[in-house]
Write a protein that holds these residues in place. Structure first.
Motif, PDB file in Angstrom:
ATOM      1  N   UNK A  13      -5.682   9.822   0.643  1.00 13.11           N
ATOM      2  CA  UNK A  13      -6.351   8.544   0.856  1.00 13.11           C
ATOM      3  C   UNK A  13      -7.815   8.733   1.226  1.00 13.11           C
ATOM      4  N   UNK A  14      -8.099   9.792   1.977  1.00 19.62           N
ATOM      5  CA  UNK A  14      -9.481  10.061   2.378  1.00 19.62           C
ATOM      6  C   UNK A  14     -10.323  10.501   1.184  1.00 19.62           C
ATOM      7  N   UNK A  15      -9.776  11.392   0.377  1.00 19.34           N
ATOM      8  CA  UNK A  15     -10.521  11.928  -0.765  1.00 19.34           C
ATOM      9  C   UNK A  15     -10.787  10.850  -1.810  1.00 19.34           C
ATOM     10  N   UNK A  16      -9.819   9.957  -2.008  1.00 21.84           N
ATOM     11  CA  UNK A  16      -9.938   8.940  -3.059  1.00 21.84           C
ATOM     12  C   UNK A  16     -10.501   7.618  -2.554  1.00 21.84           C
ATOM     13  N   UNK A  17     -10.936   7.578  -1.315  1.00 21.75           N
ATOM     14  CA  UNK A  17     -11.490   6.334  -0.772  1.00 21.75           C
ATOM     15  C   UNK A  17     -12.712   5.905  -1.581  1.00 21.75           C
ATOM     16  N   UNK A  18     -12.659   4.701  -2.116  1.00 30.08           N
ATOM     17  CA  UNK A  18     -13.763   4.169  -2.903  1.00 30.08           C
ATOM     18  C   UNK A  18     -13.803   4.669  -4.335  1.00 30.08           C
ATOM     19  N   UNK A  19     -12.846   5.490  -4.721  1.00 31.09           N
ATOM     20  CA  UNK A  19     -12.796   6.035  -6.087  1.00 31.09           C
ATOM     21  C   UNK A  19     -11.641   5.375  -6.831  1.00 31.09           C
ATOM     22  N   UNK A  20     -11.942   4.515  -7.784  1.00 28.43           N
ATOM     23  CA  UNK A  20     -10.913   3.783  -8.515  1.00 28.43           C
ATOM     24  C   UNK A  20     -10.698   4.305  -9.926  1.00 28.43           C
ATOM     25  N   UNK A  21     -11.310   5.413 -10.256  1.00 31.22           N
ATOM     26  CA  UNK A  21     -11.209   5.945 -11.610  1.00 31.22           C
ATOM     27  C   UNK A  21     -10.106   6.999 -11.697  1.00 31.22           C
ATOM     28  N   UNK A  22      -9.205   6.826 -12.647  1.00 37.34           N
ATOM     29  CA  UNK A  22      -8.121   7.791 -12.894  1.00 37.34           C
ATOM     30  C   UNK A  22      -7.334   8.090 -11.613  1.00 37.34           C
ATOM     31  N   UNK A  23      -7.053   7.038 -10.850  1.00 37.15           N
ATOM     32  CA  UNK A  23      -6.396   7.242  -9.556  1.00 37.15           C
ATOM     33  C   UNK A  23      -5.017   7.875  -9.697  1.00 37.15           C
ATOM     34  N   UNK A  24      -4.222   7.407 -10.641  1.00 33.47           N
ATOM     35  CA  UNK A  24      -2.868   7.952 -10.790  1.00 33.47           C
ATOM     36  C   UNK A  24      -2.915   9.440 -11.089  1.00 33.47           C
ATOM     37  N   UNK A  25      -3.825   9.825 -11.999  1.00 32.08           N
ATOM     38  CA  UNK A  25      -3.936  11.243 -12.352  1.00 32.08           C
ATOM     39  C   UNK A  25      -4.403  12.078 -11.161  1.00 32.08           C
ATOM     40  N   UNK A  26      -5.335  11.523 -10.391  1.00 34.96           N
ATOM     41  CA  UNK A  26      -5.860  12.274  -9.246  1.00 34.96           C
ATOM     42  C   UNK A  26      -4.820  12.395  -8.135  1.00 34.96           C
ATOM     43  N   UNK A  27      -4.053  11.346  -7.931  1.00 31.20           N
ATOM     44  CA  UNK A  27      -2.986  11.421  -6.922  1.00 31.20           C
ATOM     45  C   UNK A  27      -1.963  12.483  -7.324  1.00 31.20           C
TER      46      UNK A  27
END
Length: 489
Positions: A13-27
């Motif tokens: 959650x911290x790393x992806x905060x404010x990042x909405x691009x390719x969220x599923x892949x990044x998770x």
């Protein structure tokens, strides 16, 4: 407590905060990365301290700079996301992951962390992807040394294997030696499956990469990050006279200010602001203190640290070359070059001041209600934008001129200008062309920030083409390093 679930919950959650691009892949990539990271730290506990001391650790540091494995790993976990997006996300997860480990272990001591990882081994092993064993083998890690159970080596990613029926079968099995010759076959099968999965990911990525551009463009403008930059210069006594940095990483800029304060005892000398248009990391930035220490005391020297290039300039070429030779071993991923400072003092600097004064006055004489694009261009071309060596930073004296030009361009919405960058012929031709384009773009971006519209401006980089003076002299080189403005047809 399950450390893997904590990492997924808090670090992701911290790393992806404010990042909405390719969220599923990044998770998904982060979920696969956490148990891999902890397994490697269990196998190589000395890596814990190395990563802790690294200001911005990267995936390559975790995989011992085995860059082929980095590419393969990203291919395995990245799905349809661009590789650079996945790599950046994983890079940014390493430091917060180590911080969370230290919080849970109660100490950041490497031995305490190592014991904590061992205590969580069951959870870590259960979370490993099915292809992990083969991947560790490619990294040169001993599967036996990692502590996999005999069943987990084949299927630990699916479930922990401890059940009464298995125990009974193991006790009854009259042919225990069968597993001894089966394991090499199983290992080969795992490696084959891993290779097939990787090839499948690669084949899937080719069409996705070309299509991803148009998909992204439909929802957002394509933005190419500029490389992080650092520019350092000394005065005639070898003291710090100029320090400018551009990066999207506040931690890097804080580190820079701290190092400058400690080495030069000049804490407020560095001009640095977080800028999202730039990358966060400098290549080989862990050598920052060494580079600052080396340049201290060298009179009238400068360092331009951009992308994979580190350029050292000084009036005395022998000083610059000695400096370059001393730091090459500290920055293995940088191309280090030494230059003799071109003539940017004396008559040249008088010419810069005079030209900029004339440009400033010419723009002041143009009335906004009677502005003409040809007059604006003529006035802009009177100035000399004296960029530092290897830099695309616009000097403050020119910003005043560009501010006035932007106000006039706002009154001329149909005006279209081309901003052209040129260099001398010193150095690599391709790098010079790239630098000239960066400089032209920095002028365009500045004008847009001050009110001009993007449709009015185009940037072009011409490198060392079309010289206007003799490149065999320092004065000629100085004149050829220039920005030109033209009305676009």
């Amino acid at each position: 407590m399950n450390i893997i679930e904590l990492l997924k919950d808090q670090v992701t959650s911290k790393v992806l905060q404010g990042d909405n691009h390719f969220q599923d892949e990044k998770i998904g990539a982060l979920s696969a990365f956490y148990p891999i990271l902890l397994t490697i730290l269990k196998s190589k506990p000395e890596l814990i301290q190395t990563l802790q001391q690294n200001l911005n650790p990267r995936l390559g540091d975790v995989f011992s700079n085995h860059f082929e494995s980095v590419s393969k790993f990203i291919g395995l976990v990245g799905g349809d996301a661009p590789s650079h997006e996945i790599e950046k996300t994983l890079n940014h997860s390493i430091t917060p992951a180590l911080s969370l480990l230290a919080d849970q272990a109660g100490s950041d001591d490497k031995n305490v962390l190592f014991n904590f990882i061992k205590s969580q081994w069951g959870n870590i092993e259960a979370a490993l992807p099915a292809w992990a064993t083969g991947f560790f083998s490619m990294l040169g890690l001993s599967v036996a040394g990692l502590g996999f159970g005999s069943q987990a080596a084949a299927s630990s990613a699916v479930q922990p294997v401890v059940t009464p029926p298995r125990t009974t079968q193991a006790a009854i099995d009259p042919e225990p030696k069968k597993s001894n010759w089966l394991w090499p076959i199983i290992a080969l099968l795992v490696l084959a499956a891993l290779a097939a999965l990787f090839l499948k990911q690669c084949s899937n990525k080719t069409p996705v990469a070309s299509g991803a551009i148009s998909t992204d463009n439909a929802t957002q403008p394509a933005v190419e990050l500029q490389a992080a930059e650092l520019h350092i210069a000394t005065d005639a006594e070898g003291k710090l006279s100029n320090c400018q940095a551009s990066s999207s990483s506040q931690s890097l800029l804080d580190k820079l200010k701290s190092s400058v304060a400690a080495i030069f005892n000049q804490a407020d000398q560095c001009q640095s602001v977080v800028n999202a248009a730039y990358a966060g990391d400098l290549t080989d930035q862990n050598a920052l203190d060494h580079v600052l220490t080396k340049i201290k005391g060298i009179p009238n020297a400068s360092v331009a640290w951009i992308d994979n290039q580190l350029t050292i300039s000084a009036p005395n070429l022998a000083h610059a070359q000695k400096f370059a030779d001393e730091i090459k071993g500290l920055v293995p991923n940088l191309q280090v070059t030494a230059n003799q400072t071109a003539g940017t003092s004396g008559n040249s600097m008088v010419s810069v001041d005079t030209s900029n004064t004339q440009a400033n006055q010419a723009l002041s004489n143009i009335k906004t209600d009677k502005a003409n694009v040809d007059d604006v261009v003529s006035a802009l071309n009177l100035q000399v934008i004296n960029f530092a060596t290897g830099s695309a930073h616009i000097p403050d004296s020119n910003k005043v001129i560009l501010d006035k030009a932007a106000i006039l361009l706002k009154q001329l919405p149909d005006a279209k200008l081309v901003v052209k960058g040129f260099t001398d012929n010193v150095g690599n031709e391709d790098l010079n062309k790239n630098l000239s384009e960066k400089r032209a773009k920095s002028v365009v971006v500045y004008l847009i920030e001050k009110g001009a519209t993007p449709s009015q401006l185009t940037a072009e980089g011409h490198g060392q083409d079309n010289p206007i003076a003799d490149n065999s002299t320092k004065e000629g080189q100085f004149k050829n390093r220039r920005i030109e403005f033209a009305v676009s047809n």
